[in-house]
Design a protein around this motif. Structure first.
Motif, mmCIF file in Angstrom:
data_model
loop_
_atom_site.group_PDB
_atom_site.id
_atom_site.type_symbol
_atom_site.label_atom_id
_atom_site.label_comp_id
_atom_site.label_asym_id
_atom_site.label_seq_id
_atom_site.Cartn_x
_atom_site.Cartn_y
_atom_site.Cartn_z
ATOM 1 N N ALA A 75 33.173 98.263 42.273
ATOM 2 C CA ALA A 75 34.588 98.556 41.994
ATOM 3 C C ALA A 75 35.459 98.509 43.242
ATOM 4 C CB ALA A 75 34.715 99.910 41.310
ATOM 5 N N ASN A 76 34.991 99.039 44.363
ATOM 6 C CA ASN A 76 35.824 99.046 45.569
ATOM 7 C C ASN A 76 36.085 97.636 46.080
ATOM 8 O OD1 ASN A 76 36.144 101.823 45.615
ATOM 9 N ND2 ASN A 76 34.313 102.138 46.841
ATOM 10 N N ALA A 77 35.083 96.776 46.027
ATOM 11 C CA ALA A 77 35.275 95.392 46.471
ATOM 12 C C ALA A 77 36.217 94.658 45.535
ATOM 13 C CB ALA A 77 33.933 94.667 46.553
ATOM 14 N N VAL A 78 36.143 94.937 44.240
ATOM 15 C CA VAL A 78 37.067 94.298 43.300
ATOM 16 C C VAL A 78 38.495 94.773 43.565
ATOM 17 C CG1 VAL A 78 37.735 94.092 40.861
ATOM 18 C CG2 VAL A 78 35.343 93.817 41.534
ATOM 19 N N ARG A 79 38.683 96.059 43.842
ATOM 20 C CA ARG A 79 40.021 96.563 44.194
ATOM 21 C C ARG A 79 40.546 95.851 45.449
ATOM 22 N NH1 ARG A 79 37.713 101.436 42.551
ATOM 23 N NH2 ARG A 79 38.706 102.268 40.704
ATOM 24 N N SER A 80 39.693 95.686 46.443
ATOM 25 C CA SER A 80 40.103 94.980 47.669
ATOM 26 C C SER A 80 40.462 93.535 47.362
ATOM 27 C CB SER A 80 38.975 95.012 48.704
ATOM 28 O OG SER A 80 38.750 96.312 49.142
ATOM 29 N N PHE A 81 39.671 92.893 46.512
ATOM 30 C CA PHE A 81 39.944 91.518 46.107
ATOM 31 C C PHE A 81 41.309 91.434 45.429
ATOM 32 C CE2 PHE A 81 39.821 88.437 42.553
ATOM 33 C CZ PHE A 81 39.691 87.257 43.270
ATOM 34 N N ILE A 82 41.567 92.337 44.485
ATOM 35 C CA ILE A 82 42.844 92.339 43.771
ATOM 36 C C ILE A 82 43.999 92.511 44.755
ATOM 37 C CG2 ILE A 82 44.270 93.585 42.092
ATOM 38 C CD1 ILE A 82 41.576 94.302 40.650
ATOM 39 N N SER A 83 43.865 93.460 45.665
ATOM 40 C CA SER A 83 44.926 93.703 46.651
ATOM 41 C C SER A 83 45.163 92.502 47.548
ATOM 42 C CB SER A 83 44.572 94.910 47.518
ATOM 43 O OG SER A 83 44.535 96.073 46.734
ATOM 44 N N SER A 84 44.104 91.780 47.871
ATOM 45 C CA SER A 84 44.263 90.645 48.781
ATOM 46 C C SER A 84 44.826 89.406 48.093
ATOM 47 C CB SER A 84 42.938 90.304 49.467
ATOM 48 O OG SER A 84 42.021 89.775 48.543
ATOM 49 N N VAL A 85 44.550 89.211 46.815
ATOM 50 C CA VAL A 85 45.011 87.991 46.141
ATOM 51 C C VAL A 85 46.305 88.181 45.357
ATOM 52 C CG1 VAL A 85 42.710 86.978 46.022
ATOM 53 C CG2 VAL A 85 43.565 88.308 44.092
ATOM 54 N N ALA A 86 46.600 89.393 44.971
ATOM 55 C CA ALA A 86 47.847 89.677 44.247
ATOM 56 C C ALA A 86 48.774 90.395 45.215
ATOM 57 C CB ALA A 86 47.559 90.510 43.005
ATOM 58 N N ALA A 87 49.477 89.615 46.028
ATOM 59 C CA ALA A 87 50.229 90.168 47.154
ATOM 60 C C ALA A 87 51.621 90.673 46.791
ATOM 61 C CB ALA A 87 50.324 89.128 48.270
ATOM 62 N N THR A 88 52.272 90.057 45.822
ATOM 63 C CA THR A 88 53.645 90.445 45.481
ATOM 64 C C THR A 88 53.648 91.303 44.210
ATOM 65 O OG1 THR A 88 54.043 88.538 44.045
ATOM 66 C CG2 THR A 88 54.479 88.253 46.423
ATOM 67 N N PRO A 89 54.703 92.065 43.972
ATOM 68 C CA PRO A 89 54.785 92.835 42.720
ATOM 69 C C PRO A 89 54.674 91.939 41.477
ATOM 70 C CG PRO A 89 56.411 93.644 44.260
ATOM 71 C CD PRO A 89 55.811 92.396 44.875
ATOM 72 N N GLU A 90 55.319 90.763 41.506
ATOM 73 C CA GLU A 90 55.232 89.844 40.366
ATOM 74 C C GLU A 90 53.790 89.364 40.156
ATOM 75 O OE1 GLU A 90 56.968 85.572 38.753
ATOM 76 O OE2 GLU A 90 57.407 86.189 40.792
ATOM 77 N N SER A 91 53.116 89.037 41.232
ATOM 78 C CA SER A 91 51.728 88.593 41.155
ATOM 79 C C SER A 91 50.827 89.702 40.608
ATOM 80 C CB SER A 91 51.253 88.150 42.539
ATOM 81 O OG SER A 91 49.924 87.722 42.507
ATOM 82 N N LYS A 92 51.067 90.933 41.027
ATOM 83 C CA LYS A 92 50.285 92.077 40.531
ATOM 84 C C LYS A 92 50.514 92.287 39.025
ATOM 85 C CE LYS A 92 49.740 94.862 44.715
ATOM 86 N NZ LYS A 92 49.904 93.868 45.727
ATOM 87 N N ARG A 93 51.778 92.171 38.592
ATOM 88 C CA ARG A 93 52.078 92.315 37.162
ATOM 89 C C ARG A 93 51.394 91.214 36.357
ATOM 90 N NH1 ARG A 93 57.136 93.512 39.124
ATOM 91 N NH2 ARG A 93 57.842 91.382 38.730
ATOM 92 N N ASN A 94 51.499 89.978 36.828
ATOM 93 C CA ASN A 94 50.845 88.866 36.129
ATOM 94 C C ASN A 94 49.336 89.050 36.103
ATOM 95 O OD1 ASN A 94 53.317 87.646 35.680
ATOM 96 N ND2 ASN A 94 53.120 86.230 37.374
ATOM 97 N N PHE A 95 48.771 89.418 37.236
ATOM 98 C CA PHE A 95 47.329 89.658 37.322
ATOM 99 C C PHE A 95 46.902 90.706 36.291
ATOM 100 C CE2 PHE A 95 43.761 92.123 38.741
ATOM 101 C CZ PHE A 95 42.827 91.167 39.110
ATOM 102 N N SER A 96 47.631 91.815 36.245
ATOM 103 C CA SER A 96 47.294 92.896 35.304
ATOM 104 C C SER A 96 47.423 92.440 33.861
ATOM 105 C CB SER A 96 48.197 94.107 35.534
ATOM 106 O OG SER A 96 47.933 94.679 36.775
ATOM 107 N N ALA A 97 48.528 91.793 33.538
ATOM 108 C CA ALA A 97 48.733 91.330 32.157
ATOM 109 C C ALA A 97 47.639 90.347 31.744
ATOM 110 C CB ALA A 97 50.104 90.688 32.006
ATOM 111 N N LEU A 98 47.277 89.426 32.631
ATOM 112 C CA LEU A 98 46.243 88.443 32.303
ATOM 113 C C LEU A 98 44.861 89.082 32.241
ATOM 114 C CD1 LEU A 98 47.715 85.596 34.462
ATOM 115 C CD2 LEU A 98 47.484 85.562 31.959
ATOM 116 N N SER A 99 44.587 90.060 33.093
ATOM 117 C CA SER A 99 43.313 90.790 33.018
ATOM 118 C C SER A 99 43.175 91.468 31.663
ATOM 119 C CB SER A 99 43.230 91.848 34.124
ATOM 120 O OG SER A 99 43.161 91.263 35.382
ATOM 121 N N ILE A 100 44.252 92.081 31.222
ATOM 122 C CA ILE A 100 44.254 92.741 29.913
ATOM 123 C C ILE A 100 44.071 91.710 28.805
ATOM 124 C CG2 ILE A 100 45.722 93.979 28.267
ATOM 125 C CD1 ILE A 100 46.866 95.462 30.806
ATOM 126 N N TYR A 101 44.841 90.635 28.844
ATOM 127 C CA TYR A 101 44.768 89.616 27.799
ATOM 128 C C TYR A 101 43.358 89.047 27.649
ATOM 129 C CZ TYR A 101 45.400 85.229 25.342
ATOM 130 O OH TYR A 101 45.279 84.194 24.448
#
Length: 135
Positions: A75-101
């Motif tokens: 889990a910690n490495a996945v959190r680090s991965f998410i933080s490193s690849v989803a750098a902007t607020p828009e990217s984080k929102r898209n990442f989250s929405a697509l993860s859920i979908y």
């Protein structure tokens, strides 16, 4: 076990973000990018299994890679991965929405207690609250 309350919460979160996710940047995405579909030889990288490749939101593969690798990375490495690849607020929102979908898509189409079903439920049990912070 069927997780109806979880599905409802996640679908509501996803559909709140759907319009902005659809306006994101698009790229060729693999949608099944995991270690068995990547060959590395020296400095050469070859991607296999291209029949599911389509034009999708650019965060699609990132969202799927995070779920595919939760067990191997932790889990910690996945959190680090998410933080490193989803750098902007828009990217984080898209990442989250697509993860859920894509996670809910697996849960509702895979057989209960199938490998992918369990993987998606495990991902949500760990990351549901984390994903919600981006939406």
């Amino acid at each position: 076990p069927f997780q109806a309350p979880l599905f409802v919460r996640l679908f509501i979160l996803f559909y709140r973000q759907w319009p902005s996710t659809m306006r994101g940047n698009y790229a060729a995405t693999h949608r099944d990018l995991h270690t068995k579909n990547i060959l590395v030889s020296g400095s050469s990288v070859t991607i296999l299994d291209l029949e599911s490749m389509v034009l999708c939101n650019e965060e699609t593969d990132l969202a799927l890679v995070a779920r595919f690798n939760l067990q191997a990375w932790g889990a910690n490495a996945v959190r680090s991965f998410i933080s490193s690849v989803a750098a902007t607020p828009e990217s984080k929102r898209n990442f989250s929405a697509l993860s859920i979908y894509y996670g809910v898509q697996i849960i509702v189409t895979d057989r209960i207690n199938g490998v992918d079903y369990r993987e998606a439920l495990n991902y949500f049990s760990i990351f549901e609250n984390y994903l919600v912070t981006f939406i």
